[in-house]
Design a protein around this motif. Structure first.
Motif, PDB file in Angstrom:
ATOM      1  N   ASP A 150       0.857  -1.187   0.000  1.00 41.05           N
ATOM      2  CA  ASP A 150       0.000   0.000   0.000  1.00 41.05           C
ATOM      3  C   ASP A 150       0.892   1.236   0.000  1.00 41.05           C
ATOM      4  O   ASP A 150       1.174   1.832   1.037  1.00 41.05           O
ATOM      5  N   VAL A 151       1.352   1.592  -1.194  1.00 40.94           N
ATOM      6  CA  VAL A 151       2.164   2.790  -1.390  1.00 40.94           C
ATOM      7  C   VAL A 151       1.539   3.582  -2.541  1.00 40.94           C
ATOM      8  O   VAL A 151       0.800   3.026  -3.361  1.00 40.94           O
ATOM      9  N   LEU A 186      -4.077   9.907   3.826  1.00 35.69           N
ATOM     10  CA  LEU A 186      -2.862  10.294   3.099  1.00 35.69           C
ATOM     11  C   LEU A 186      -1.646   9.470   3.499  1.00 35.69           C
ATOM     12  O   LEU A 186      -0.513   9.846   3.194  1.00 35.69           O
ATOM     13  N   ARG A 187      -1.869   8.344   4.158  1.00 32.59           N
ATOM     14  CA  ARG A 187      -0.749   7.521   4.611  1.00 32.59           C
ATOM     15  C   ARG A 187      -0.418   6.453   3.584  1.00 32.59           C
ATOM     16  O   ARG A 187      -1.232   6.100   2.727  1.00 32.59           O
ATOM     17  N   GLU A 188       0.792   5.915   3.682  1.00 31.19           N
ATOM     18  CA  GLU A 188       1.253   4.798   2.881  1.00 31.19           C
ATOM     19  C   GLU A 188       1.759   3.719   3.834  1.00 31.19           C
ATOM     20  O   GLU A 188       2.958   3.639   4.112  1.00 31.19           O
ATOM     21  N   PRO A 189       0.870   2.883   4.367  1.00 31.94           N
ATOM     22  CA  PRO A 189       1.288   1.894   5.371  1.00 31.94           C
ATOM     23  C   PRO A 189       2.309   0.902   4.850  1.00 31.94           C
ATOM     24  O   PRO A 189       3.010   0.265   5.631  1.00 31.94           O
ATOM     25  N   GLY A 190       2.390   0.752   3.531  1.00 31.49           N
ATOM     26  CA  GLY A 190       3.369  -0.170   2.972  1.00 31.49           C
ATOM     27  C   GLY A 190       2.879  -1.586   2.921  1.00 31.49           C
ATOM     28  O   GLY A 190       1.708  -1.859   2.646  1.00 31.49           O
ATOM     29  N   ALA A 229      11.729   1.760  -4.012  1.00 30.09           N
ATOM     30  CA  ALA A 229      12.293   2.884  -3.277  1.00 30.09           C
ATOM     31  C   ALA A 229      12.200   2.668  -1.777  1.00 30.09           C
ATOM     32  O   ALA A 229      13.013   3.185  -1.008  1.00 30.09           O
ATOM     33  N   ARG A 230      11.225   1.866  -1.365  1.00 32.94           N
ATOM     34  CA  ARG A 230      11.006   1.659   0.063  1.00 32.94           C
ATOM     35  C   ARG A 230      11.570   0.345   0.577  1.00 32.94           C
ATOM     36  O   ARG A 230      12.083   0.265   1.691  1.00 32.94           O
ATOM     37  N   TYR A 231      11.489  -0.705  -0.273  1.00 36.33           N
ATOM     38  CA  TYR A 231      11.869  -2.035   0.205  1.00 36.33           C
ATOM     39  C   TYR A 231      13.031  -2.664  -0.563  1.00 36.33           C
ATOM     40  O   TYR A 231      13.518  -3.714  -0.172  1.00 36.33           O
ATOM     41  N   GLY A 232      13.446  -2.071  -1.640  1.00 39.21           N
ATOM     42  CA  GLY A 232      14.489  -2.674  -2.442  1.00 39.21           C
ATOM     43  C   GLY A 232      13.919  -3.369  -3.653  1.00 39.21           C
ATOM     44  O   GLY A 232      12.708  -3.394  -3.878  1.00 39.21           O
ATOM     45  N   ALA A 233      14.831  -3.967  -4.430  1.00 36.79           N
ATOM     46  CA  ALA A 233      14.423  -4.583  -5.687  1.00 36.79           C
ATOM     47  C   ALA A 233      13.614  -5.849  -5.450  1.00 36.79           C
ATOM     48  O   ALA A 233      13.680  -6.476  -4.397  1.00 36.79           O
ATOM     49  N   ALA A 234      12.881  -6.231  -6.463  1.00 36.90           N
ATOM     50  CA  ALA A 234      12.080  -7.449  -6.380  1.00 36.90           C
ATOM     51  C   ALA A 234      12.939  -8.652  -6.701  1.00 36.90           C
ATOM     52  O   ALA A 234      13.680  -8.658  -7.681  1.00 36.90           O
ATOM     53  N   GLY A 235      12.843  -9.683  -5.874  1.00 36.65           N
ATOM     54  CA  GLY A 235      13.487 -10.950  -6.140  1.00 36.65           C
ATOM     55  C   GLY A 235      15.004 -10.922  -6.081  1.00 36.65           C
ATOM     56  O   GLY A 235      15.662 -10.208  -6.814  1.00 36.65           O
ATOM     57  N   GLY A 236      15.620 -11.664  -5.183  1.00 36.41           N
ATOM     58  CA  GLY A 236      17.067 -11.832  -5.142  1.00 36.41           C
ATOM     59  C   GLY A 236      17.855 -10.602  -4.762  1.00 36.41           C
ATOM     60  O   GLY A 236      19.064 -10.536  -4.996  1.00 36.41           O
ATOM     61  N   GLY A 237      17.223  -9.597  -4.176  1.00 38.18           N
ATOM     62  CA  GLY A 237      17.943  -8.390  -3.820  1.00 38.18           C
ATOM     63  C   GLY A 237      18.928  -8.627  -2.684  1.00 38.18           C
ATOM     64  O   GLY A 237      18.724  -9.477  -1.822  1.00 38.18           O
ATOM     65  N   ALA A 238      20.018  -7.867  -2.674  1.00 41.76           N
ATOM     66  CA  ALA A 238      21.055  -8.047  -1.647  1.00 41.76           C
ATOM     67  C   ALA A 238      20.791  -7.132  -0.465  1.00 41.76           C
ATOM     68  O   ALA A 238      20.237  -6.049  -0.610  1.00 41.76           O
ATOM     69  N   ILE A 239      21.205  -7.561   0.725  1.00 42.20           N
ATOM     70  CA  ILE A 239      21.103  -6.738   1.935  1.00 42.20           C
ATOM     71  C   ILE A 239      22.200  -5.670   1.895  1.00 42.20           C
ATOM     72  O   ILE A 239      23.364  -5.979   1.590  1.00 42.20           O
ATOM     73  N   PRO A 279       7.708   2.841  -6.528  1.00 43.34           N
ATOM     74  CA  PRO A 279       7.604   3.228  -5.112  1.00 43.34           C
ATOM     75  C   PRO A 279       7.920   2.076  -4.163  1.00 43.34           C
ATOM     76  O   PRO A 279       8.382   2.296  -3.036  1.00 43.34           O
ATOM     77  N   ILE A 280       7.699   0.825  -4.606  1.00 42.67           N
ATOM     78  CA  ILE A 280       7.998  -0.323  -3.749  1.00 42.67           C
ATOM     79  C   ILE A 280       9.507  -0.483  -3.599  1.00 42.67           C
ATOM     80  O   ILE A 280      10.039  -0.657  -2.497  1.00 42.67           O
TER      81      ILE A 280
END
Length: 944
Positions: A488-489, A506-510, A801-811, A798-799
Motif C-alpha cells: 500500500d504505497v 494520506l498515509r502509505e502503510p506499505g 524505493a522503500r523495500y528494495g528490488a524485487a526478487g534476489g535483492g542483496a542486503i 515506489p515499492i
C-alpha cells in the motif's frame, strides 16, 4: 374385341366397351366418293378419311391420351411412390407447372379452403357459445377484485391494491383530444384502419411467445378493452381466440369513437386511478378535458406498466423518456406539429404531479409491497396484477419490518446533524434468499421524496464493493490468499491523466496482508486486486453472485470501480450478493413471494427452495467471510459486531461523502443500510458511527433465540506463514494465514534478514527512528505483478524505493547516515475550543514546529482513531492546522494530535475534553510530549 380405330382410344368409350363388350360400339370407316373428296385427306391404300370438326377433336383427344399414357408409363406404379415422385426436386417443376399438376393444385386448394372455412366456423361457434351473449353494453370502471398482499404468515393484510380504486366515467367530449390522440399514437396507431385486431400484432406476439421473449397481449385498443372488461384474466391460447372473436363483434356493434371512449374510462393509469378522469384528477388535480399536451403524453406513457412508470417511483426518468417518444410518434402520425412536441418536451411535467400520498391509505411496508406488485406486473401484466383478485403471500416478516423502520427512525436525527436526511435498508434470509424486510426511505409519507424507493435505486457503493475485488482475484489467480502481501504505497496506475488514488488519511502503510488491506478498507490494494483480476471479471463475478443489474458504469468501467467510484448498484441486489458469501459461494434468486392464490383459492404459483448454484469456490467464500468477520484486522475492531455470532461487516463511503453504507451478515441473516441526502449533497463526515450502531442494534434483536452457528471451514484449505515485508513464505516468524488448497507458497533464495532505514535504504543504527526501521530478507521482495506486465515498472518504482528490488535483492552493507542521534524532533501543541453559536461543534487546532526535517503529516485522533478528514499533508499546508469536530452526543474523549516529519520523526500532544451538544462545558488536562514514533496497530477508518 376392342377395335383399333382412333375413337376407340377415348377413355369413356374404352370403358363402355370393356364393361359391356359390345361390338356395336365399333364404327367402320366409310368410303368416300369423288364428290366428297374435298376437304378429305388421303390415307394408306388410297383411302381418304373425313376430317370434319368432330374428327379433328377426336384426333386431338387421342393424341393427348396417347401422350398421357406414355407419361404415366414412366411413373412409379405404387400410389405412395408416385406421390413422392411428384414432390421430388427433379420432377417438381415438370409436374406442378403443367396442365395436370395445375388442375390438381387447384383442386387441393379448393378443398383446403373449404375445410379451413368449415374449421374456422366450427371454432368460432365452439368458443362463441361460452362468451357473453350480449355485448351491447360497453361496461367501464369494472374495477374487478382487489389483489391482496399479506405478510409471510398469511394472516396480516399489508395492502389491497385496488380496494380504494378511483374511477369516474367521462364522455368523449369531456376527454382531452390530446389524450385521445396520444393514446392512439402510442397504443394502436392503426386503430382507425383495422376491424378489431391486427394480424401483425398477433403474429408478433405469437413469435415472441415462442421465442420466450416478453409476453405480449392484445395489440389493439379494442382487444385490450375486451381483455380487461369482458373476459377473465387467464393467460391461454383459447382466451386469445375469445378475445379476437369479441373484438370483431365489438367493432361491428360500436363506432371507433365509442370503443375508444370506453377504453379511456377503463384502462389503469397506476396507483388507484382507473380511467382518464380519475388519473387526471389524481395526478394533476384537474378534469381530463383540461389536460395539456405534455400532461396527456405523460399519462399515456404510464399505461403499459403503471407501477414501473409511476411518476412517484424510481423509474421517473424512463417515464419522461417514454413521454418524449410518444410526442415524437404523434408528430410522425400527423396528430401534432413538431413545434408543439418540442414545446411540450421543455415542460417539467413531473413537477406538476400532485405530491399527495393518501392514495396508499393503510398500506404496510409500502416500498416492499410496491416492489412485489411490480414483479407481479412483469409476470401477469398490470391489469391482472391489480384486478384479478389474487391473494399474495409475501416473504415479509412484519416484526422485522417494524423493527427496521424503528431503527431508521431513531438514526435519522443523528444523520441530519451531519447533513444527511434519508436511509434505506434490506434484510434477507441467508438460507432461502427471501427478503424479510425492506425500507425504501425514512418515511413513505415524508413530503417530497418519501415515496422514492432508494433500496431499488442504484447508488455508488464506495468501499462496500471491495469484497468482490478480492474474491474475484482469488478466483482468477492462484497466487493469492488471505495472507498474500500487498504494498500500500502511492501508485501510478496509468491513464491520462494518471490515476493516482489516495486514502483519506494520506498515509502509505506499505506492506500488508490481504486480510489487513480489506479489514482496513485500503484503496490501493483493492485497486491492485481489481487490476490483476480484471475489472470486467470482477463485475461479472458480482453479477453471478446476485448483483444482477451489474454496475452503472458498464461497459466502460475503469479501475476506480474497484472502490465503488463512478459506478452504482442497487441495495437489494448488493445484499443478495453478500448472502452468496454467507452461503459459501452458492447464489439463490432473491424471493419476495411465497404463494399466489386466485380468487377461488386455487394456488397458481408457489415458492420452492433450491440448492442454489455454486458461483464462487467455497474456499474463497470462507476466506472472505473470515476476513470480514476478523475484528483484529478491521479498523473498527469489535465495534458494531455481535458478541455471540460471527458477523462479517464492510462499510462504504463515496469520495464526496454523499453515500454511506454498511453491509453485514451472519450465517443466518444479511442486512444492508444506505444513508445519504435526497439531493445528493455531501455529508460533513462519515456515517459509520451512525450506521454501525443501527446495524448492531437490529441484528442483536433479530438473533435472539437462535442457536450458535458458524461457517464451516473447507477441510482442504491450508495455513501458510508469510513474511509480510517481502511476500515470501517463511518457516520461522512471519504471519500465518489461510489459503486455498491450490496456493503454492513461494520462498526466497536467501534467508538472511536485516533491519534497514527506509529513508536512506541502508542498515539501521541506534539513531534511526523506529518508524523508519524496516525488516528485509536477502531474497528481496515478491512482486505483485510479473515483470512482463505493462504496469510492472510503475508499481515497482515506489515499492523498490522503500523495500528494495524485487526478487534476489542483496542486503545493504552501509549504515544509515541520514539520521543523527542529535536530530531535533518536531513538536506540536494542541488546543480545543467550542465554536460559539454552534452547540456540539469544537475547533481543534494544532500548532507545529519543525525539527531537523520539514514536516510531512499532521493528523488528529480521538480515542485512538484518526478522525475522518483529520489528516493533513504538511508539505502543501502550513501551521496551524484546524479541524472542526461535531459531537453527536455528550461524552468525554481523549484528543491526540500527531505529527511526522520527512525524517520519520514524530511528535504528539493530547488533551481530555468533555463534549456536550446543548451547551458548552469543557475541562481538560493537556500533556505535551515529544517522542520517537512508535508503530501502532492503527487501521485506517475509511477510504475516499
Amino acid at each position: 374385341m376392342l377395335g383399333l380405330n382412333i375413337w376407340e382410344k377415348e377413355p369413356f368409350y374404352v370403358f363402355l366397351m370393356a364393361l359391356f363388350n359390345f361390338d356395336k360400339f365399333k364404327k367402320k370407316p366409310t368410303k368416300l366418293s369423288n364428290k366428297n373428296r374435298k376437304g378429305s385427306k388421303a390415307v394408306a391404300g388410297g383411302m381418304r378419311v373425313n376430317r370434319n370438326v368432330s374428327d379433328k377433336v377426336r384426333a386431338h383427344r387421342d393424341s393427348r391420351a396417347r401422350k398421357r399414357a406414355e407419361y404415366l408409363s414412366t411413373l412409379p406404379k405404387h400410389p405412395v411412390k408416385r406421390f413422392f415422385y411428384y414432390w421430388h426436386p427433379k420432377h417438381f417443376a415438370e409436374y406442378w407447372f403443367n396442365r395436370d399438376g395445375a388442375i390438381r393444385a387447384l383442386k387441393i386448394a379448393g378443398v383446403s379452403l373449404a375445410v379451413l372455412m368449415i374449421l374456422m366456423l366450427a371454432v368460432f361457434a365452439y368458443f362463441r357459445k361460452d362468451l357473453p351473449k350480449n355485448i351491447t353494453d360497453l361496461k367501464t370502471c369494472s374495477k374487478g377484485a382487489s389483489t391482496l398482499y399479506y405478510d409471510r404468515t398469511g394472516q396480516t393484510l399489508l395492502w389491497a391494491s385496488s380496494g380504494d380504486a378511483e374511477c369516474y366515467p367521462a364522455k368523449m367530449e369531456n376527454i382531452s383530444p390530446y389524450l385521445q390522440k396520444s393514446v392512439v399514437a402510442s397504443e394502436d396507431k392503426d386503430y382507425y384502419k383495422h376491424g378489431g385486431f391486427s394480424f401483425a400484432g398477433v403474429g408478433r406476439a405469437f413469435v415472441n411467445n415462442l421465442r420466450g421473449e416478453t409476453t405480449q397481449g392484445g395489440s389493439t385498443i379494442t382487444q385490450q378493452f375486451v381483455k380487461n372488461s369482458l373476459l377473465t384474466q387467464e393467460r391461454s391460447f383459447t382466451r386469445k381466440l375469445k378475445e379476437l372473436i369479441l373484438s370483431i363483434e365489438l367493432e361491428r356493434s360500436y363506432s371507433k369513437s365509442e370503443i375508444l371512449n370506453a377504453y379511456l374510462n377503463e384502462i389503469p393509469f397506476g396507483s388507484v386511478y382507473y380511467g382518464a378522469e380519475a388519473a387526471s384528477k389524481g395526478y394533476f388535480e384537474k378534469s381530463s378535458k383540461d389536460l395539456t399536451l405534455d400532461e396527456a403524453a405523460l399519462l399515456t406513457a404510464i399505461i403499459p406498466a403503471p407501477t414501473y412508470y409511476s411518476p412517484y417511483g424510481k423509474h421517473a426518468d424512463q417515464l419522461v423518456a417514454r413521454q418524449h417518444y410518444i410526442l415524437d410518434e404523434m408528430v410522425t402520425q400527423g396528430y401534432i406539429k413538431q413545434s408543439e412536441a418540442d414545446a411540450a418536451k421543455k415542460v417539467d411535467t413531473l413537477a406538476k404531479v400532485s405530491k399527495s400520498s393518501d392514495k396508499y391509505k393503510d398500506i404496510l411496508a409500502p416500498h416492499f409491497v410496491l416492489e412485489v406488485q411490480e414483479k407481479l406486473e412483469q409476470t401477469y401484466t398490470a391489469t391482472i396484477a391489480r384486478k384479478a383478485g389474487f391473494k399474495v403471500i409475501t416473504t415479509l416478516d412484519l416484526g422485522f419490518q417494524k423493527s427496521l423502520e424503528d431503527t431508521i427512525a431513531t438514526a435519522i436525527p443523528k444523520l441530519q446533524r451531519i447533513g444527511g436526511d434519508n436511509m434505506a435498508a434490506v434484510l434477507e434470509d441467508v438460507d432461502t434468499a427471501q427478503v424479510l424486510a425492506l425500507v425504501g426511505s425514512r418515511d413513505f409519507n415524508y413530503p417530497g421524496y418519501g415515496e422514492l424507493d432508494v433500496a431499488n435505486t442504484p447508488r455508488s457503493p464506495g468501499s462496500s464493493f471491495k469484497p468482490y475485488d478480492y474474491a474475484t482475484l482469488m478466483a482468477q489467480n492462484k497466487d493469492f490468499g488471505a495472507g498474500t502481501t500487498f504494498y500500500d504505497v502511492n501508485t501510478d496506475f496509468g491513464g491520462v491523466p494518471a490515476y493516482k488514488p489516495k486514502d483519506y488519511d494520506l498515509r502509505e502503510p506499505g506492506a500488508m496482508a490481504m486480510r489487513a488491506a480489506l479489514g482496513g478498507s485500503r484503496n490501493t490494494p483493492a485497486i491492485k486486486a481489481n487490476y490483476i483480476a480484471g475489472t470486467q471479471n470482477v463485475i461479472n463475478q458480482a453479477k453471478k453472485m446476485g448483483l444482477t443489474s451489474g454496475t452503472s458504469c458498464e461497459p466502460n468501467c475503469g479501475l476506480s470501480s474497484a472502490i465503488g467510484d463512478g459506478s452504482e448498484v442497487k441495495l437489494t441486489e448488493h445484499v443478495n450478493a453478500f448472502t452468496t458469501f454467507a452461503r459459501m459461494g452458492k447464489v439463490k434468486e432473491q424471493a419476495y413471494i411465497l404463494k399466489i392464490e386466485d380468487k377461488k383459492g386455487k394456488v397458481i404459483s408457489e415458492w420452492k427452495d433450491t440448492p442454489g448454484e455454486q458461483v464462487l469456490d467455497p474456499q474463497i467464500a470462507y476466506t472472505i467471510n473470515d476476513m470480514l468477520s476478523d475484528s483484529k484486522a478491521s479498523y473498527f475492531g469489535t465495534s458494531y459486531r455481535l458478541t455471540n455470532f460471527r458477523s462479517a461487516l464492510k462499510t462504504g463511503t463515496t469520495n464526496d461523502r454523499d453515500n454511506g453504507w454498511i453491509m453485514g451478515y451472519t450465517p443466518y441473516l444479511a442486512l444492508g443500510f444506505w444513508s445519504g441526502n435526497h439531493e445528493n449533497k455531501s455529508m460533513s463526515t462519515f456515517t459509520e458511527n451512525i450506521l454501525g450502531p443501527a446495524w448492531q442494534s437490529f441484528m442483536k434483536k433479530a438473533h435472539e433465540g437462535k442457536a450458535a452457528r458458524d461457517w464451516t471451514k473447507p477441510s482442504q484449505m491450508k495455513t501458510v506463514c508469510i513474511n509480510t515485508a517481502t511476500g515470501y513464505a517463511t518457516s520461522s516468524g512471519g504471519k500465518c494465514d489461510i489459503f486455498p488448497d491450490w496456493y503454492q507458497p513461494k520462498s526466497p533464495n536467501k534467508t538472511e534478514t536485516a533491519v534497514i532505514d527506509s529513508v536512506s535504504k541502508k542498515l539501521a543504527t541506534e539513531c534511526t527512528p523506529a518508524l523508519a526501521k524496516q525488516t528485509i530478507t536477502g531474497g528481496g521482495i515478491l512482486s505483485e505483478l510479473p515483470s512482463s506486465d505493462p504496469s510492472y515498472k510503475r508499481w515497482m518504482a515506489p515499492i523498490s524505493a522503500r523495500y528494495g528490488a524485487a526478487g534476489g535483492g542483496a542486503i545493504p552493507t552501509e549504515k544509515d547516515d541520514v539520521h543523527k542521534c542529535d536530530d531535533v524532533k518536531p513538536t506540536v501543541a494542541l488546543s480545543v475550543a467550542p465554536i460559539v453559536g454552534s452547540p456540539g461543534k469544537y475547533s481543534l487546532t494544532a500548532t507545529t514546529t519543525d525539527g531537523t526535517y520539514p514536516m510531512s503529516t499532521v493528523y488528529f485522533k480521538i480515542d485512538g482513531q484518526i478522525l475522518p478528514g483529520g489528516s493533513f499533508d504538511a508539505t502543501s499546508q502550513s501551521s496551524p492546522y484546524e479541524y472542526t469536530y461535531t459531537a453527536s452526543e455528550a461524552s468525554t474523549k481523549t484528543i491526540v494530535v500527531e505529527v511526522v516529519d520527512q525524517g520519520m520523526y514524530q511528535g504528539t500532544d493530547s488533551t481530555e475534553t468533555t463534549f456536550v451538544v446543548s451547551s458548552i462545558q469543557r475541562s481538560n488536562s493537556t500533556v505535551a510530549t515529544v517522542t520517537n514514533f512508535v508503530t501502532t496497530s492503527f487501521k485506517p477508518k475509511k477510504k475516499n
